[in-house]
Design a protein around this motif. Structure first.
Motif, PDB file in Angstrom:
ATOM      1  N   SER A 155      46.002  67.835  42.868  1.00 34.70           N
ATOM      2  CA  SER A 155      47.085  67.520  41.926  1.00 34.70           C
ATOM      3  C   SER A 155      47.755  68.829  41.490  1.00 34.70           C
ATOM      4  CB  SER A 155      46.510  66.819  40.693  1.00 34.70           C
ATOM      5  OG  SER A 155      45.695  67.744  39.981  1.00 34.70           O
ATOM      6  N   GLY A 156      48.911  68.717  40.830  1.00 35.30           N
ATOM      7  CA  GLY A 156      49.638  69.909  40.379  1.00 35.30           C
ATOM      8  C   GLY A 156      48.788  70.810  39.500  1.00 35.30           C
ATOM      9  N   GLY A 157      48.063  70.202  38.557  1.00 39.87           N
ATOM     10  CA  GLY A 157      47.229  70.986  37.634  1.00 39.87           C
ATOM     11  C   GLY A 157      46.092  71.692  38.365  1.00 39.87           C
ATOM     12  N   THR A 187      49.965  67.478  28.818  1.00 38.65           N
ATOM     13  CA  THR A 187      48.507  67.558  28.618  1.00 38.65           C
ATOM     14  C   THR A 187      47.892  68.562  29.581  1.00 38.65           C
ATOM     15  OG1 THR A 187      48.795  65.166  28.740  1.00 38.65           O
ATOM     16  CG2 THR A 187      46.637  65.972  28.089  1.00 38.65           C
ATOM     17  N   VAL A 188      48.312  68.494  30.843  1.00 40.41           N
ATOM     18  CA  VAL A 188      47.771  69.413  31.842  1.00 40.41           C
ATOM     19  C   VAL A 188      48.190  70.847  31.504  1.00 40.41           C
ATOM     20  CG1 VAL A 188      47.625  69.905  34.316  1.00 40.41           C
ATOM     21  CG2 VAL A 188      47.890  67.572  33.542  1.00 40.41           C
ATOM     22  N   GLN A 189      49.429  70.990  31.007  1.00 39.88           N
ATOM     23  CA  GLN A 189      49.940  72.287  30.576  1.00 39.88           C
ATOM     24  C   GLN A 189      48.973  72.941  29.590  1.00 39.88           C
ATOM     25  OE1 GLN A 189      53.711  72.398  28.435  1.00 39.88           O
ATOM     26  NE2 GLN A 189      54.756  72.357  30.407  1.00 39.88           N
ATOM     27  N   GLU A 194      44.883  76.897  28.181  1.00 42.12           N
ATOM     28  CA  GLU A 194      43.585  77.148  27.541  1.00 42.12           C
ATOM     29  C   GLU A 194      42.650  77.893  28.500  1.00 42.12           C
ATOM     30  OE1 GLU A 194      40.544  74.059  26.007  1.00 42.12           O
ATOM     31  OE2 GLU A 194      42.506  73.603  25.146  1.00 42.12           O
ATOM     32  N   LEU A 195      42.637  77.438  29.748  1.00 41.18           N
ATOM     33  CA  LEU A 195      41.801  78.076  30.768  1.00 41.18           C
ATOM     34  C   LEU A 195      42.227  79.534  30.980  1.00 41.18           C
ATOM     35  CD1 LEU A 195      39.711  77.806  33.162  1.00 41.18           C
ATOM     36  CD2 LEU A 195      41.701  77.312  34.595  1.00 41.18           C
ATOM     37  N   LEU A 196      43.535  79.729  31.074  1.00 47.55           N
ATOM     38  CA  LEU A 196      44.063  81.080  31.302  1.00 47.55           C
ATOM     39  C   LEU A 196      43.666  82.007  30.150  1.00 47.55           C
ATOM     40  CD1 LEU A 196      45.772  82.458  33.452  1.00 47.55           C
ATOM     41  CD2 LEU A 196      47.814  81.776  32.201  1.00 47.55           C
ATOM     42  N   ALA A 197      43.795  81.495  28.923  1.00 53.18           N
ATOM     43  CA  ALA A 197      43.458  82.299  27.742  1.00 53.18           C
ATOM     44  C   ALA A 197      41.968  82.636  27.731  1.00 53.18           C
ATOM     45  CB  ALA A 197      43.853  81.549  26.476  1.00 53.18           C
ATOM     46  N   VAL A 216      54.671  77.069  24.053  1.00 53.05           N
ATOM     47  CA  VAL A 216      53.408  77.193  24.785  1.00 53.05           C
ATOM     48  C   VAL A 216      52.658  78.490  24.489  1.00 53.05           C
ATOM     49  CG1 VAL A 216      54.279  75.805  26.736  1.00 53.05           C
ATOM     50  CG2 VAL A 216      54.256  78.276  26.932  1.00 53.05           C
ATOM     51  N   VAL A 217      53.290  79.442  23.802  1.00 48.61           N
ATOM     52  CA  VAL A 217      52.639  80.743  23.656  1.00 48.61           C
ATOM     53  C   VAL A 217      51.975  80.971  22.298  1.00 48.61           C
ATOM     54  CG1 VAL A 217      54.139  81.822  25.360  1.00 48.61           C
ATOM     55  CG2 VAL A 217      54.750  81.952  22.939  1.00 48.61           C
TER      56      VAL A 217
END
Ligand code: SF4
Length: 327
Positions: A155-157, A187-189, A194-197, A216-217
């Motif tokens: 999937s995209g996410g 939601t995926v955003q 969160e994962l990136l952070a 988003v930031v």
């Protein structure tokens, strides 16, 4: 400082004229710090990132001035071969469109493993094991099985998670994420951000997060640099900006964020369009769209005024803006 961009100028020569895409940008990011670079499309945020990564199309692009210091070395003075080495292990980029950034005819496992065989000289077996571990790290379920799948089967996410895994594979000191969540649903955003952070904290890397969306930031950035027409128009710690913007363009971006507590009514939009980079308006480039514009704005380019030791604004009337006067 891990990365310091100083007075960078980039232009594009086209048949129709010269587009001045980056006009004296300076910013920096430290290890373990997240800098969000914000602006509409055409503001120069991605072009600056491409210049840092050394992936600018030249020609038609041309770096006409400035320095890009990475771990103390000016990247613009290095040979292409040295830059390539830095691109692998020193800095990496996460692109918006994972589907076109990943190779469609190779399994994701092969693509991840290649990072380790090429850059670390690992055996195929060890590299494959590292690939599975990386997929686990970015929380792709059933990594052991899915390592054999192709990008289009995700999937995209999940694809964006693979892009993040590829960027982090060699544990670079700096990661540039260019609109990493724009193509995803809300939601995926949030999950990907969160994962990136989380990974950024874990690896203590410097992160430059390029986005057009101030929403988003808020939770992930330490500092924000707002760009308009190839210049930084406001630069400040994230909390200062949310508390009170010191530039009318930042105020407009803040006002355009959809809010859950604001039901009904139209969403605010900054009037007009970003300028044509071949014909940037004289004076303050934002004046045709600015609700606070006065005569001086049409003639005098505002310097980046020092609002505080950690904050700058390129607005002649930043004090009024801070006080909430919007013309
Ligand atoms: Fe608006 Fe003038 Fe400030 Fe530019 S300098 S942002 S036109 S008030």
């Amino acid at each position: 400082m891990l990365l310091e961009v100083r007075d960078l100028h980039v232009e594009f020569r086209t048949r129709d004229g010269v587009a001045k895409a980056v006009n004296g940008v300076s910013y920096g990011v430290d290890a373990g710090e997240t800098l969000a670079v914000l602006g509409e499309s055409g503001s120069g945020k991605s072009v600056t990132a491409q210049a840092i990564m050394g992936i600018l199309d030249m020609p038609p692009g041309r770096i006409t001035g400035g320095e890009i210091l990475f771990q103390g070395r000016d990247l613009l003075k290095l040979k292409e071969e040295e830059r390539r080495k830095i691109r692998g292990a020193g800095m990496a980029m996460i692109f918006q469109d994972a589907l076109s950034a990943l190779n469609p005819v190779l399994t994701v496992g092969d693509q991840l493993a290649e990072m380790f065989t090429v850059h670390r000289g690992m055996s195929r077996k060890d590299a494959r094991a590292e690939a599975v571990e990386l997929m686990d790290r970015v929380r792709i379920p059933a990594a052991k099985e899915r390592v054999r799948q192709y990008p289009h089967q995700f999937s995209g996410g999940m694809r964006q998670r693979i892009m993040i895994a590829m960027a982090l594979a060699l544990e670079p000191a700096l990661v540039i994420a260019d609109e990493p969540t724009t193509a995803l649903d809300v939601t995926v955003q949030a999950q990907v951000m969160e994962l990136l952070a989380e990974l950024q904290r874990e690896y203590r890397m410097g992160l430059i997060l390029i986005t057009h969306d101030l929403g988003v930031v808020a939770d992930v950035a330490d500092r924000i640099a707002v760009m308009y027409a190839g210049r930084i128009v406001e630069s400040a710690p994230v909390h200062d900006i949310y508390k009170a913007p010191a530039h009318p363009y930042t105020s407009g971006l803040l006002a355009s964020i959809p809010r859950l507590d604001h039901k009904g009514g139209e969403l605010y939009a900054i009037k007009g369009l970003p300028p044509n980079l071949m014909h940037i308006p004289p004076g303050c480039a934002f004046h045709p769209r600015c609700p606070m514009a006065r005569d001086v704005c049409r003639t005098d380019v505002p310097p980046l005024y020092e609002v505080s030791p950690t904050r700058g604004s390129a607005c002649h009337y930043w004090r009024e803006c801070l006080d909430g006067v919007d013309g």
